[in-house]
Design an enzyme around this catalytic site. Sequence first.
Site, mmCIF file in Angstrom:
data_model
loop_
_atom_site.group_PDB
_atom_site.id
_atom_site.type_symbol
_atom_site.label_atom_id
_atom_site.label_comp_id
_atom_site.label_asym_id
_atom_site.label_seq_id
_atom_site.Cartn_x
_atom_site.Cartn_y
_atom_site.Cartn_z
ATOM 1 C CG ASP A 95 -0.419 0.161 2.411
ATOM 2 O OD1 ASP A 95 0.871 -0.960 2.832
ATOM 3 O OD2 ASP A 95 -0.329 0.885 3.461
ATOM 4 C CD GLU A 160 3.987 0.283 6.969
ATOM 5 O OE1 GLU A 160 4.404 0.966 7.900
ATOM 6 O OE2 GLU A 160 3.333 1.429 6.154
#
Length: 408
Positions: A95, A160
């Site tokens: 991400d 994350e």
Amino acid sequence: MMDKIYSYIESSTDTLIELETELCKHPAISPDSGGEGELEKVEALQAWLIAHGITQLERHDAPDSRAKGGVRPNLIATIPGASDTKRLWIMSHTDVVPPGELSLWQSDPWQVVVKDGRLIGRGVEDNQQGLTSSVLAALALVQQGIRPPHTVKLLFVADEEMGSEYGIQWLLANRNLFRSDDMVVIPDGGDERGETIEVAEKNLLWLKLKTAGKQCHGSRPDQGANAHLAACELAVRLHDELPRRFAARDSLFDPDYSTFEPTKHEANVPNVNTIPGDDVFYMDMRVLPQYPLKDVLAEVERIMNEVAAKRHVQISYEILQRVESKATSADAPLVRFLSQAVNRVYGVETRPIGIGGGTVGAFLRNIGIDSVVWGRLHESAHQPNEYALIENIIGDAKVMATLMMEER
């Protein structure tokens, strides 16, 4: 053997540009930030890995109805070793954060630009530099028929940037992936020379503090209870008193003390001549690991109660993030092996450090898995015109390949 591996990596500039370009064109933004999640990016990564000979893949999808496909995918690539003990994991995240104000970018953030030895685009450093380096290191083995002494696993996690609820936290709660003798390298932080190895983190506590008073006219404060005034007093007291109560210093960290900072503040009343009856502000606290967060919260509650009684208001709090982390020993074998690898590739002496920011390493350390955060980074993450140096991607891949070939 290592010369053969290094030579392969050094000749892989076109490959790394190809992978970074493919990853960058699939925005993997959390639904919490207005995106659709990581599915398209992970599917593209899967296809790319298979096409390049890394075929032992497994998906672990965390359900999230807000995301495209209803899932937040976590992907593992395995490179089998001569032994399946003392496995090396390299964990990166797929991400990215939103690009922010587009006028500050000199190019399309979702199209990689190659310029002056740099790759420019959203995510090219955070965390695609580490991801790409880990893949290059694995390809140097797989495509040359080299079997590592111990099994290597590349773990590409989701979420994350927004707390890892659908990434490593979900994996630890729902899958049995790790063993006590595993070693985990997280290439998601570092410095321009690659000399710092992060082995510890401060405990993280984010609070949302709500004050409820009584709204009234600005000319008649005697008829109300000023929630904003009480909140201001609370913020100042927390900022000033908590450091005195939790006053230890630890040279592993920079700064070497606990921090307690008021940050975000929500709007209360729209006009100047109304005394607000409600107020909301936030605290970001980074606490040395020797202090349990329950002790910090007890002190917060004591100060809250004193301010509430003095100002005739009610105060409550909500915990937004609470992470307590054990440390990986600076003398752990993983730290020693990584230090030796960095010295071999970059010729620099490393040193262990602690940080105030939270990483996914905290979740692993808390279950007894040695993990470190390392990389040779210029720290352009989250900025406009984010960039990664090609030489760093290649150099870090060499370090990772050296670790993969460590006999242990």
